[in-house]
Scaffold this active site. Structure first.
Site, PDB file in Angstrom:
ATOM      1  N   GLU A  90      -5.111  12.171  -5.431  1.00 47.60           N
ATOM      2  CA  GLU A  90      -6.395  11.562  -5.780  1.00 47.60           C
ATOM      3  C   GLU A  90      -7.337  11.519  -4.584  1.00 47.60           C
ATOM      4  OE1 GLU A  90      -5.253   8.950  -9.668  1.00 47.60           O
ATOM      5  OE2 GLU A  90      -5.378   7.848  -7.801  1.00 47.60           O
ATOM      6  N   CYS A 103     -13.065   9.639   0.342  1.00 48.02           N
ATOM      7  CA  CYS A 103     -11.773   9.139   0.808  1.00 48.02           C
ATOM      8  C   CYS A 103     -10.726  10.181   0.430  1.00 48.02           C
ATOM      9  CB  CYS A 103     -11.502   7.797   0.125  1.00 48.02           C
ATOM     10  SG  CYS A 103      -9.859   7.147   0.447  1.00 48.02           S
ATOM     11  N   CYS A 110       3.914   8.629  -0.126  1.00 49.21           N
ATOM     12  CA  CYS A 110       3.968   8.137   1.256  1.00 49.21           C
ATOM     13  C   CYS A 110       5.369   7.644   1.547  1.00 49.21           C
ATOM     14  CB  CYS A 110       2.956   6.999   1.432  1.00 49.21           C
ATOM     15  SG  CYS A 110       2.848   6.401   3.133  1.00 49.21           S
ATOM     16  N   CYS A 117       1.479  -1.711  -1.610  1.00 49.39           N
ATOM     17  CA  CYS A 117       0.765  -0.456  -1.865  1.00 49.39           C
ATOM     18  C   CYS A 117       1.407   0.357  -2.997  1.00 49.39           C
ATOM     19  CB  CYS A 117       0.734   0.370  -0.577  1.00 49.39           C
ATOM     20  SG  CYS A 117      -0.002   1.996  -0.812  1.00 49.39           S
ATOM     21  N   GLY A 163      -1.048   8.492   1.389  1.00 51.13           N
ATOM     22  CA  GLY A 163      -0.249   9.037   2.483  1.00 51.13           C
ATOM     23  C   GLY A 163      -0.581   8.473   3.851  1.00 51.13           C
ATOM     24  N   GLU A 164       0.342   8.693   4.793  1.00 47.31           N
ATOM     25  CA  GLU A 164       0.156   8.254   6.172  1.00 47.31           C
ATOM     26  C   GLU A 164      -0.280   9.477   7.004  1.00 47.31           C
ATOM     27  OE1 GLU A 164      -0.012   5.550   8.300  1.00 47.31           O
ATOM     28  OE2 GLU A 164      -0.400   7.214   9.628  1.00 47.31           O
ATOM     29  N   CYS A 335      -8.532   0.841  -2.798  1.00 50.48           N
ATOM     30  CA  CYS A 335      -7.466   0.990  -1.816  1.00 50.48           C
ATOM     31  C   CYS A 335      -6.124   0.559  -2.383  1.00 50.48           C
ATOM     32  CB  CYS A 335      -7.741   0.096  -0.609  1.00 50.48           C
ATOM     33  SG  CYS A 335      -8.715   0.894   0.619  1.00 50.48           S
TER      34      CYS A 335
HETATM   35  N1  SAH Z   1      -1.547   5.133   5.109  1.00 53.88           N
HETATM   36  C1  SAH Z   1      -2.750   4.757   5.723  1.00 53.88           C
HETATM   37  C2  SAH Z   1      -3.985   5.150   4.944  1.00 53.88           C
HETATM   38  C3  SAH Z   1      -3.931   5.014   3.468  1.00 53.88           C
HETATM   39  S1  SAH Z   1      -3.839   3.371   2.847  1.00 53.88           S
HETATM   40  C4  SAH Z   1      -2.778   3.293   6.028  1.00 53.88           C
HETATM   41  O1  SAH Z   1      -1.898   2.574   5.554  1.00 53.88           O
HETATM   42  O2  SAH Z   1      -3.639   2.863   6.773  1.00 53.88           O
HETATM   43  C5  SAH Z   1      -5.525   2.817   3.007  1.00 53.88           C
HETATM   44  C6  SAH Z   1      -5.679   1.305   3.091  1.00 53.88           C
HETATM   45  O3  SAH Z   1      -5.400   0.688   1.835  1.00 53.88           O
HETATM   46  C7  SAH Z   1      -4.740   0.661   4.079  1.00 53.88           C
HETATM   47  O4  SAH Z   1      -5.418  -0.258   4.904  1.00 53.88           O
HETATM   48  C8  SAH Z   1      -3.792  -0.064   3.157  1.00 53.88           C
HETATM   49  O5  SAH Z   1      -3.138  -1.093   3.807  1.00 53.88           O
HETATM   50  C9  SAH Z   1      -4.686  -0.503   2.060  1.00 53.88           C
HETATM   51  N2  SAH Z   1      -3.992  -0.913   0.838  1.00 53.88           N
HETATM   52  C10 SAH Z   1      -2.805  -0.497   0.385  1.00 53.88           C
HETATM   53  N3  SAH Z   1      -2.493  -1.123  -0.775  1.00 53.88           N
HETATM   54  C11 SAH Z   1      -3.525  -1.948  -1.068  1.00 53.88           C
HETATM   55  C12 SAH Z   1      -3.821  -2.834  -2.152  1.00 53.88           C
HETATM   56  N4  SAH Z   1      -2.982  -2.988  -3.183  1.00 53.88           N
HETATM   57  N5  SAH Z   1      -4.979  -3.521  -2.121  1.00 53.88           N
HETATM   58  C13 SAH Z   1      -5.845  -3.348  -1.111  1.00 53.88           C
HETATM   59  N6  SAH Z   1      -5.642  -2.519  -0.071  1.00 53.88           N
HETATM   60  C14 SAH Z   1      -4.486  -1.827  -0.038  1.00 53.88           C
HETATM   61 FE1  SF4 Z   2       0.350   2.799   1.380  1.00 57.71          FE
HETATM   62 FE2  SF4 Z   2      -0.739   3.417   3.766  1.00 57.71          FE
HETATM   63 FE3  SF4 Z   2       1.476   1.896   3.595  1.00 57.71          FE
HETATM   64 FE4  SF4 Z   2       1.603   4.487   2.974  1.00 57.71          FE
HETATM   65  S1  SF4 Z   2       1.154   3.594   4.976  1.00 57.71           S
HETATM   66  S2  SF4 Z   2       2.572   2.806   1.852  1.00 57.71           S
HETATM   67  S3  SF4 Z   2      -0.391   4.797   2.013  1.00 57.71           S
HETATM   68  S4  SF4 Z   2      -0.567   1.370   2.848  1.00 57.71           S
END
Ligand code: SAH
Ligand code: SF4
Length: 347
Positions: A90, A103, A110, A117, A163-164, A335
Site C-alpha cells: 500500500e 507515503c 515487517c 502496528c 516495513g522497516e 499510520c
Molecule cells: N517501520 C517504520 C516506518 C513505518 S511505520 C517505523 O516504525 O518507523 C510508520 C509510523 O506509524 C511509525 O511511527 C509507527 O510507529 C506508526 N504506527 C504504527 N502503528 C500505528 C497505529 N496503529 N496507529 C498510529 N501509528 C502507528
Molecule cells: Fe510497524 Fe514500523 Fe514497527 Fe514495522 S517497525 S511493526 S512497520 S511500526
C-alpha cells in the site's frame, strides 16, 4: 532483462560504457524516466533510434499493477499495488495546501512486530526491490496525471508505509539516490523523511551515505515501557538510538530529527512520561510528533485522550510537539493501518 529503475546513474553509466554507448546518455535517460515519467524507450526522442532499440532489448521500465484505489473524504488516496509475484503493498497520497506528500512502503510486511502496528502483526514476506520502491512514486504520478505539471505537485516523500526501511537498506538507499538525483531535478533531501523503529547502527550509516530527514518511532520515554510495546528495543535500546541520533545531528545540524510518539491510553500518556521525555531529548536537536493511535481489529490498545495535555507539557519546556493530523482514517490509510496481502490472499 534488467529493470532500469533498479540502476543508479553511476551503474547505468558503467553499463553504457561496457556496451559502447556514451556515458552521458545515462543522464538523459534519467531525465526521461524520472522527470517525464517515460514508460517506453521509444518516446526518448533525443536518443538515437538504434540506441532506443538496444535499450528496449536490454531493459524494462517497471510499474506495479494498480489493484485498488480508495479515496478518503479528506482527499487522501490509498493505492493497493500488485507486484509481479502477486504480493501487494500500500502507498498513500496525501494532498495539503502547500505540498503533496506520498507515503511509500519498503517491505511486504515487517519483521519488527511492534505491538500496536497492523503491518507488524501480519508478519513479514520480503523486502521490496529498488524499482518496487521507486515505482510507487512514479505510478502515483501516472495515475493522478502529475507529469505535465511542476514537480511541486508531488513534493514530499515519507518512507513511512509498510516495513522497516533500515532493514532493507541497500534498496532504500538506491531508491533515495534516484529520487533525489540532481540530473532529473529530483526531490531535495529536506523533503524526504525516513521513519525508523530505531536501527541504531544503520542510522549512523545513513548519516554518512545519504542524509535525509529522519523520524524515529520512539513512542516511550524509557526502556521499560518501550520494550513492552516495541520488542526491537531489546536489541537497540533508547540510549543506543539517541547516540546514533547525536552522530546524525553532528554531521547534519540543519536536519532536525523528529521523534514520533504514539499516545496509548495508560501506557505512555501520563504527565510523568511527558516530563521524562523532555529530560531524554534535552540535548538533541529534536521535535516531537504526537500521533493518535489508530485502532485496528485484534489490537487491545486504546487511543489516549490526553494528547492536548501531553503536547502542552512538552511545549512549555520548549519542545515543538504538534499532534499529527490523522489522514485517511475512513479508508484505513492512516499510520499503522496499512496491510500487506500475501500471495495466498491474492485479489
Ligand atoms: N517501520 C517504520 C516506518 C513505518 S511505520 C517505523 O516504525 O518507523 C510508520 C509510523 O506509524 C511509525 O511511527 C509507527 O510507529 C506508526 N504506527 C504504527 N502503528 C500505528 C497505529 N496503529 N496507529 C498510529 N501509528 C502507528
Ligand atoms: Fe510497524 Fe514500523 Fe514497527 Fe514495522 S517497525 S511493526 S512497520 S511500526
Amino acid at each position: 532483462m534488467n529493470g532500469i529503475l533498479n540502476c543508479t546513474i553511476d551503474e547505468l553509466e558503467k553499463i553504457f560504457l561496457n556496451n559502447g554507448f556514451s556515458k552521458y546518455r545515462a543522464k538523459q535517460i534519467f531525465v526521461w524516466l524520472y522527470r517525464f515519467g517515460s514508460r517506453t524507450f521509444d518516446e526518448m526522442t533525443n536518443i538515437s533510434k538504434n540506441m532506443r532499440d538496444e535499450l528496449t532489448k536490454m531493459f524494462y521500465i517497471y510499474r506495479p499493477k494498480v489493484a485498488n484505489v480508495a479515496h478518503s473524504r479528506d482527499g487522501t488516496i490509498k493505492f493497493l499495488f500488485q507486484l509481479a509475484d502477486l504480493n501487494t503493498i500500500e502507498t498513500v497520497f496525501m494532498p495539503e495546501t502547500k505540498r503533496n506528500t506520498i507515503c511509500i512502503s519498503t517491505q511486504v510486511g515487517c519483521t519488527v512486530g511492534c505491538k500496536f502496528c497492523n503491518t507488524g502483526y501480519n508478519g513479514f514476506v520480503r523486502n521490496l526491490t529498488t524499482e518496487e520502491i521507486i515505482s510507487q512514486f512514479l505510478a502515483v504520478k501516472d495515475y493522478l496525471h502529475l507529469w505535465d505539471t511542476a514537480t511541486e505537485r508531488l513534493s514530499n516523500i515519507v518512507y513511512m508505509g509498510m516495513g522497516e526501511p533500515l532493514f532493507n537498506y541497500e534498496n532504500v538507499l538506491k531508491s533515495m539516490q534516484n529520487l533525489m538525483c540532481d540530473e532529473n531535478e529530483g526531490i531535495s533531501r529536506r523533503r524526504i523523511t525516513l521513519s525508523t523503529s530505531g536501527i541504531a547502527p544503520v542510522i549512523e550509516r545513513l548519516a554518512k551515505d545519504l542524509p535525509c530527514r529522519l523520524a524515529i518511532s520512539l513512542h516511550a520515554p524509557n526502556d521499560n515501557i518501550r520494550s513492552k510495546i516495541m520488542p526491537i528495543n531489546n536489541v537497540y535500546n533508547i540510549e543506543s538510538i539517541l547516540n546514533a541520533c547525536r552522530t546524525y545531528s553532528y554531521y547534519h545540524k540543519y536536519l532536525k530529527i523528529t521523534f514520533e510518539y504514539l499516545l496509548l491510553k495508560d501506557i505512555n500518556d501520563t504527565d510523568d512520561c511527558a516530563h521524562e521525555l523532555i529530560a531524554l531529548l534535552k540535548n538533541i536537536n529534536a521535535k516531537v510528533n504526537l500521533i493518535q493511535f489508530n485502532p485496528w481489529k485484534g489490537c487491545s490498545f486504546t487511543p489516549s485522550k490526553k494528547a492536548q495535555r501531553f503536547s502542552a507539557i512538552l511545549q512549555k519546556a520548549g519542545l515543538e510537539a504538534p499532534i499529527r493530523a490523522r489522514r485517511g482514517i475512513d479508508i484505513m490509510a492512516a499510520c499503522g493501518q496499512l496491510q500487506s496481502h500475501g500471495r495466498e490472499e491474492r485479489i
